[in-house]
Every structure is written in structure tokens, then in C-alpha cells.
Design a protein around this motif. Structure first.
Motif, PDB file in Angstrom:
ATOM      1  N   THR A  88       0.828  -1.205   0.000  1.00  0.00           N
ATOM      2  CA  THR A  88       0.000   0.000   0.000  1.00  0.00           C
ATOM      3  C   THR A  88       0.864   1.258   0.000  1.00  0.00           C
ATOM      4  O   THR A  88       0.570   2.222  -0.713  1.00  0.00           O
ATOM      5  N   ALA A  89       1.935   1.242   0.789  1.00  0.00           N
ATOM      6  CA  ALA A  89       2.853   2.389   0.804  1.00  0.00           C
ATOM      7  C   ALA A  89       3.492   2.582  -0.568  1.00  0.00           C
ATOM      8  O   ALA A  89       3.627   3.713  -1.057  1.00  0.00           O
ATOM      9  N   GLY A  90       3.876   1.473  -1.203  1.00  0.00           N
ATOM     10  CA  GLY A  90       4.439   1.577  -2.551  1.00  0.00           C
ATOM     11  C   GLY A  90       3.436   2.120  -3.547  1.00  0.00           C
ATOM     12  O   GLY A  90       3.786   2.922  -4.420  1.00  0.00           O
ATOM     13  N   TRP A  91       2.179   1.691  -3.417  1.00  0.00           N
ATOM     14  CA  TRP A  91       1.131   2.187  -4.308  1.00  0.00           C
ATOM     15  C   TRP A  91       0.912   3.689  -4.096  1.00  0.00           C
ATOM     16  O   TRP A  91       0.785   4.457  -5.052  1.00  0.00           O
ATOM     17  N   LEU A  92       0.881   4.148  -2.848  1.00  0.00           N
ATOM     18  CA  LEU A  92       0.688   5.567  -2.569  1.00  0.00           C
ATOM     19  C   LEU A  92       1.860   6.392  -3.099  1.00  0.00           C
ATOM     20  O   LEU A  92       1.672   7.502  -3.601  1.00  0.00           O
ATOM     21  N   LEU A  93       3.066   5.842  -2.977  1.00  0.00           N
ATOM     22  CA  LEU A  93       4.239   6.528  -3.510  1.00  0.00           C
ATOM     23  C   LEU A  93       4.153   6.640  -5.029  1.00  0.00           C
ATOM     24  O   LEU A  93       4.446   7.694  -5.610  1.00  0.00           O
ATOM     25  N   PHE A  94       3.752   5.558  -5.676  1.00  0.00           N
ATOM     26  CA  PHE A  94       3.588   5.570  -7.131  1.00  0.00           C
ATOM     27  C   PHE A  94       2.500   6.555  -7.547  1.00  0.00           C
ATOM     28  O   PHE A  94       2.667   7.324  -8.501  1.00  0.00           O
ATOM     29  N   TYR A  95       1.388   6.526  -6.846  1.00  0.00           N
ATOM     30  CA  TYR A  95       0.262   7.407  -7.155  1.00  0.00           C
ATOM     31  C   TYR A  95       0.674   8.873  -7.049  1.00  0.00           C
ATOM     32  O   TYR A  95       0.381   9.689  -7.930  1.00  0.00           O
ATOM     33  N   THR A  96       1.364   9.216  -5.964  1.00  0.00           N
ATOM     34  CA  THR A  96       1.806  10.597  -5.786  1.00  0.00           C
ATOM     35  C   THR A  96       2.824  10.989  -6.845  1.00  0.00           C
ATOM     36  O   THR A  96       2.840  12.130  -7.313  1.00  0.00           O
ATOM     37  N   SER A  97       3.663  10.055  -7.248  1.00  0.00           N
ATOM     38  CA  SER A  97       4.653  10.330  -8.288  1.00  0.00           C
ATOM     39  C   SER A  97       3.985  10.635  -9.623  1.00  0.00           C
ATOM     40  O   SER A  97       4.431  11.509 -10.376  1.00  0.00           O
ATOM     41  N   VAL A  98       2.899   9.928  -9.929  1.00  0.00           N
ATOM     42  CA  VAL A  98       2.182  10.198 -11.178  1.00  0.00           C
ATOM     43  C   VAL A  98       1.558  11.581 -11.138  1.00  0.00           C
ATOM     44  O   VAL A  98       1.636  12.342 -12.113  1.00  0.00           O
ATOM     45  N   TRP A  99       0.929  11.937 -10.020  1.00  0.00           N
ATOM     46  CA  TRP A  99       0.365  13.284  -9.909  1.00  0.00           C
ATOM     47  C   TRP A  99       1.464  14.348  -9.974  1.00  0.00           C
ATOM     48  O   TRP A  99       1.270  15.425 -10.536  1.00  0.00           O
ATOM     49  N   THR A 100       2.624  14.064  -9.397  1.00  0.00           N
ATOM     50  CA  THR A 100       3.745  15.004  -9.471  1.00  0.00           C
ATOM     51  C   THR A 100       4.188  15.194 -10.913  1.00  0.00           C
ATOM     52  O   THR A 100       4.479  16.311 -11.353  1.00  0.00           O
ATOM     53  N   THR A 101       4.242  14.100 -11.668  1.00  0.00           N
ATOM     54  CA  THR A 101       4.573  14.184 -13.094  1.00  0.00           C
ATOM     55  C   THR A 101       3.550  15.037 -13.830  1.00  0.00           C
ATOM     56  O   THR A 101       3.895  15.868 -14.683  1.00  0.00           O
ATOM     57  N   PHE A 102       2.287  14.842 -13.507  1.00  0.00           N
ATOM     58  CA  PHE A 102       1.216  15.647 -14.098  1.00  0.00           C
ATOM     59  C   PHE A 102       1.429  17.131 -13.792  1.00  0.00           C
ATOM     60  O   PHE A 102       1.334  17.987 -14.683  1.00  0.00           O
ATOM     61  N   VAL A 103       1.723  17.452 -12.541  1.00  0.00           N
ATOM     62  CA  VAL A 103       1.882  18.848 -12.133  1.00  0.00           C
ATOM     63  C   VAL A 103       3.093  19.486 -12.816  1.00  0.00           C
ATOM     64  O   VAL A 103       3.039  20.642 -13.246  1.00  0.00           O
ATOM     65  N   VAL A 104       4.197  18.740 -12.934  1.00  0.00           N
ATOM     66  CA  VAL A 104       5.373  19.262 -13.634  1.00  0.00           C
ATOM     67  C   VAL A 104       5.027  19.556 -15.089  1.00  0.00           C
ATOM     68  O   VAL A 104       5.439  20.580 -15.652  1.00  0.00           O
ATOM     69  N   GLY A 105       4.261  18.672 -15.718  1.00  0.00           N
ATOM     70  CA  GLY A 105       3.839  18.906 -17.099  1.00  0.00           C
ATOM     71  C   GLY A 105       2.999  20.158 -17.239  1.00  0.00           C
ATOM     72  O   GLY A 105       3.193  20.963 -18.164  1.00  0.00           O
ATOM     73  N   VAL A 106       2.063  20.355 -16.324  1.00  0.00           N
ATOM     74  CA  VAL A 106       1.226  21.560 -16.357  1.00  0.00           C
ATOM     75  C   VAL A 106       2.074  22.805 -16.100  1.00  0.00           C
ATOM     76  O   VAL A 106       1.869  23.854 -16.719  1.00  0.00           O
ATOM     77  N   SER A 107       3.048  22.687 -15.201  1.00  0.00           N
ATOM     78  CA  SER A 107       3.931  23.812 -14.909  1.00  0.00           C
ATOM     79  C   SER A 107       4.722  24.236 -16.134  1.00  0.00           C
ATOM     80  O   SER A 107       5.025  25.420 -16.318  1.00  0.00           O
ATOM     81  N   ALA A 108       5.055  23.261 -16.985  1.00  0.00           N
ATOM     82  CA  ALA A 108       5.802  23.576 -18.204  1.00  0.00           C
ATOM     83  C   ALA A 108       4.902  24.115 -19.306  1.00  0.00           C
ATOM     84  O   ALA A 108       5.382  24.764 -20.241  1.00  0.00           O
ATOM     85  N   ALA A 109       3.597  23.859 -19.194  1.00  0.00           N
ATOM     86  CA  ALA A 109       2.675  24.211 -20.277  1.00  0.00           C
ATOM     87  C   ALA A 109       2.222  25.665 -20.242  1.00  0.00           C
ATOM     88  O   ALA A 109       1.796  26.201 -21.264  1.00  0.00           O
ATOM     89  N   PHE A 110       2.305  26.309 -19.081  1.00  0.00           N
ATOM     90  CA  PHE A 110       1.777  27.669 -18.945  1.00  0.00           C
ATOM     91  C   PHE A 110       2.871  28.632 -18.495  1.00  0.00           C
ATOM     92  O   PHE A 110       3.855  28.234 -17.868  1.00  0.00           O
ATOM     93  N   THR A 111       2.660  29.892 -18.800  1.00  0.00           N
ATOM     94  CA  THR A 111       3.655  30.916 -18.467  1.00  0.00           C
ATOM     95  C   THR A 111       3.339  31.640 -17.162  1.00  0.00           C
ATOM     96  O   THR A 111       4.153  32.421 -16.698  1.00  0.00           O
ATOM     97  N   SER A 112       2.174  31.401 -16.593  1.00  0.00           N
ATOM     98  CA  SER A 112       1.763  32.090 -15.373  1.00  0.00           C
ATOM     99  C   SER A 112       1.488  31.085 -14.268  1.00  0.00           C
ATOM    100  O   SER A 112       0.806  30.075 -14.500  1.00  0.00           O
ATOM    101  N   PRO A 113       1.985  31.334 -13.042  1.00  0.00           N
ATOM    102  CA  PRO A 113       1.687  30.428 -11.925  1.00  0.00           C
ATOM    103  C   PRO A 113       0.194  30.327 -11.641  1.00  0.00           C
ATOM    104  O   PRO A 113      -0.286  29.269 -11.216  1.00  0.00           O
ATOM    105  N   PHE A 114      -0.545  31.416 -11.871  1.00  0.00           N
ATOM    106  CA  PHE A 114      -1.983  31.385 -11.617  1.00  0.00           C
ATOM    107  C   PHE A 114      -2.689  30.449 -12.596  1.00  0.00           C
ATOM    108  O   PHE A 114      -3.614  29.725 -12.228  1.00  0.00           O
TER     109      PHE A 114
END
Length: 229
Positions: A88-114
């Protein structure tokens, strides 16, 4: 996920956002991105470096937390199922890593933090069972396609095995549902045999989760490459 607090999923998403939402857009806003690109580094190098650093932060943050939780639960309940807890801990770590990857992608897609925050929060609200946008839009559309009606099967029907196959697969497309159900599946491994149909749903939902994170990263990379700094 009986081994972890029920609302742990909210904290995991918030952790991913806090650690990664300024990964690229923060560098762009502060002006350090131009400095880094002036060195022998490409935009791809910058994006990959930010992704690896944010994923490392996730691991460094969550692993000690899991250890502390395991020790506390063991002392309170006199022991824990180590295999189920570790999976379960490994699954939660994997899950959070996928969301982190998603957030990094969104951060690269836009020019404004808002705009980055708006896109991230909008995505979470779209999937959230609290807002029920997923049920009212996605589930109803699939119901219209497969059943010819906007009325979707009830969760009671799903629990008794009377719901159509498409309903289960669409439900498991939702990454928030995936977090809970995969965790529950892991904790139930020691008690029941796993039907092959359930395994197919499991791999389907994890694949959809990976596509969500990888797709966002790819879109962010493409948009980042096209921006003239």
C-alpha cells in the motif's frame, strides 16, 4: 484503504502540487530559466531535471512518513500486516509520483503560476467525488453511448455485480477512485482470491493513471518547446 487515513488521498495530491507546481513556471518567472538555457542545456534537459528533482522530493518526504505511520500503528494495534502495508505504501508513492509528473507537465505548459494552479485545481475538481462533475458529465455521456440513456447505474448495482462492464471501466478511469480501490484491493489480497476480471480492471485503471501523468508531461514538453523565451 484501511491501513491509511481515508482522507490521505487529499494530502497526497496537495503534496504533489506543493512540491511541483513551480517546477518550470517558477524558473521562468524568476528569470533563472534563461540562465540555465544559456548553459549547455536544452529545454528537454531542464524539464527532465525538474521532474527528477520533484520526484526525489516526493520520495524523501513520503518514505519517512510511512515509516512513522508503520511504527505508530504497530505500537497501537500490536502489529500490522507488513506485506499489505508495504504494498500500500508503494502504491501511494507511485500514485503521488504520477500526480507530481502531471503537475510538472502543467507547470511547463503555462507561463503564469496562476494559470498553472487553475489548471491543476480544475483537473482535481473535475475528478473529485465532492463536485460530482465526473458523474454528471463523463458517466452520463458514456451511459448515453452504451445504454442510450443519461441515467447511470447505481453504485449499489456495481457492488452486487449487476452493473454493465462499461460502467466499471469508466468508473476506474477516474484517478481518485483508482487510488481508493487499488488500495482496498491490496488490503484484501490476504483474504480472498483475485478474479481475472478484477485484475483487468486493476491494470486498466493504473494504465489510465499513467497516461494522465505522462500525457500532461508530453503536452507540457511540447508547449514548453514552442515558447520563445
Amino acid at each position: 484503504m484501511s491501513l491509511f487515513p481515508f482522507h490521505f488521498r487529499t494530502y497526497l495530491f496537495a503534496l504533489a502540487v506543493a512540491l511541483a507546481f513551480r517546477a518550470v513556471v517558477g524558473e521562468r518567472e524568476s528569470g533563472t530559466l534563461k540562465l540555465r538555457l544559456g548553459l549547455p542545456a536544452t529545454k528537454r534537459d531542464v524539464l527532465l531535471a525538474e521532474l527528477v528533482s520533484r520526484l526525489s522530493l516526493v520520495v524523501v518526504t513520503l518514505l519517512p512518513l510511512f515509516v512513522v505511520l508503520g511504527v505508530l500503528m504497530s505500537s497501537v494495534y500490536g502489529g500490522i500486516p507488513l506485506v499489505a502495508f508495504g504494498l500500500t505504501a508503494g502504491w501511494l508513492l507511485f500514485y503521488t509520483s504520477v500526480w507530481t509528473t502531471f503537475v510538472v507537465g502543467v507547470s511547463a505548459a503555462f507561463t503564469s503560476p496562476f494559470r498553472v494552479l487553475a489548471a491543476i485545481c480544475g483537473t482535481y475538481l473535475f475528478f473529485s467525488p465532492v463536485t460530482r462533475i465526473w458523474d454528471m458529465v463523463v458517466m452520463c455521456l458514456f451511459s448515453l453511448v452504451f445504454a442510450g440513456s443519461l441515467t447511470i447505474p447505481s453504485l449499489n448495482a456495481a457492488a452486487t455485480g449487476n452493473s454493465p462492464a462499461w460502467f466499471l471501466y469508466v468508473e476506474w478511469l477516474n484517478p481518485i477512485h483508482t487510488l481508493i480501490w487499488v488500495g482496498e484491493w491490496i488490503t484484501s489480497l490476504k483474504d480472498t482470491a483475485v478474479p481475472m476480471g478484477e485484475l483487468s480492471l486493476l491494470f486498466f485503471s493504473i494504465g489510465a493513471l499513467v497516461i494522465l501523468g505522462g500525457g500532461a508531461l508530453f503536452v507540457g514538453y511540447v508547449r514548453f518547446q514552442r515558447v520563445d523565451l
